[in-house]
Design an enzyme around this catalytic site. Structure first.
Site, PDB file in Angstrom:
ATOM      1  N   LYS A  45       0.821  -1.212   0.000  1.00 33.88           N
ATOM      2  CA  LYS A  45       0.000   0.000   0.000  1.00 33.88           C
ATOM      3  C   LYS A  45       0.852   1.257   0.000  1.00 33.88           C
ATOM      4  O   LYS A  45       0.354   2.361   0.059  1.00 33.88           O
ATOM      5  CB  LYS A  45      -0.949  -0.005   1.216  1.00 33.88           C
ATOM      6  CG  LYS A  45      -1.949  -1.143   1.171  1.00 33.88           C
ATOM      7  CD  LYS A  45      -2.678  -1.348   2.488  1.00 33.88           C
ATOM      8  CE  LYS A  45      -3.727  -0.359   2.771  1.00 33.88           C
ATOM      9  NZ  LYS A  45      -4.484  -0.684   4.005  1.00 33.88           N
ATOM     10  N   LYS A  47       2.312   2.625   2.228  1.00 33.84           N
ATOM     11  CA  LYS A  47       2.001   3.485   3.377  1.00 33.84           C
ATOM     12  C   LYS A  47       3.036   3.248   4.465  1.00 33.84           C
ATOM     13  O   LYS A  47       3.299   2.107   4.839  1.00 33.84           O
ATOM     14  CB  LYS A  47       0.618   3.145   3.955  1.00 33.84           C
ATOM     15  CG  LYS A  47      -0.561   3.667   3.143  1.00 33.84           C
ATOM     16  CD  LYS A  47      -1.869   3.500   3.938  1.00 33.84           C
ATOM     17  CE  LYS A  47      -3.042   4.140   3.246  1.00 33.84           C
ATOM     18  NZ  LYS A  47      -4.261   4.110   4.072  1.00 33.84           N
TER      19      LYS A  47
END
Ligand code: C2G
Length: 128
Positions: A45, A47
């Site tokens: 992701k 992230k």
């Protein structure tokens, strides 16, 4: 018992997350949150979380609407999760509208309106 599941990173927990979890729980009696692991966030992701998985898990477990937190380790586990936990309803914010409709053969799929004007990214940017 009607079981609901939702997935997410829930970093820098904020009222948009709480609004989602509250509405998700209202769709059943038992809410499972599949929480993205640090590895999944970083590798899949892109992230980088402020809080670790354990810290994010602790925060979620303190929320009255949440009954169980499990790890989300990959994109492919949702169907197995729905079957394993005998989930009746899958819920996500509508930024994911349509993305998980393949689950409709196993459970109800609900996309809820996101809470406007708040996001983890916005918090980080505002603090810079
Ligand atoms: N959300 C919301 N309103 C906001 C911010 C987030 O309703 N203002 C919802 C999102 O739509 C999502 C949940 O809160 O349903 C968690 O948000 P994130 O942690 O950003 O989740 P995301 O990174 O989208 O991960 O496999 C699915 C992914 O793990 C979803």
């Amino acid at each position: 018992m009607k079981k609901v599941i939702t997935y997410g990173t829930f970093d820098l927990l904020h009222y948009g997350h709480i609004n989602l979890l509250k509405r998700a729980k209202a769709l059943g009696d038992y809410l499972i949150v599949a929480l993205s692991t640090d590895e999944f966030n970083w590798n899949s992701k892109q992230k980088k979380c402020y809080f670790t998985y354990e810290q994010r898990k602790q925060l979620l477990e303190a929320i009255r609407y949440v009954d169980l937190v499990i790890p989300e380790e990959n994109w492919e586990q949702k169907t197995d999760d729905v079957k394993e936990f005998k989930v009746d309803t899958f819920v996500m914010g509508n930024d994911w509208e349509g993305k998980f409709d393949f689950l409709k053969e196993h459970c109800e799929v609900v996309y809820l309106p996101r809470t406007p004007e708040i996001s983890t990214t916005q918090i980080k940017n505002d603090l810079k």
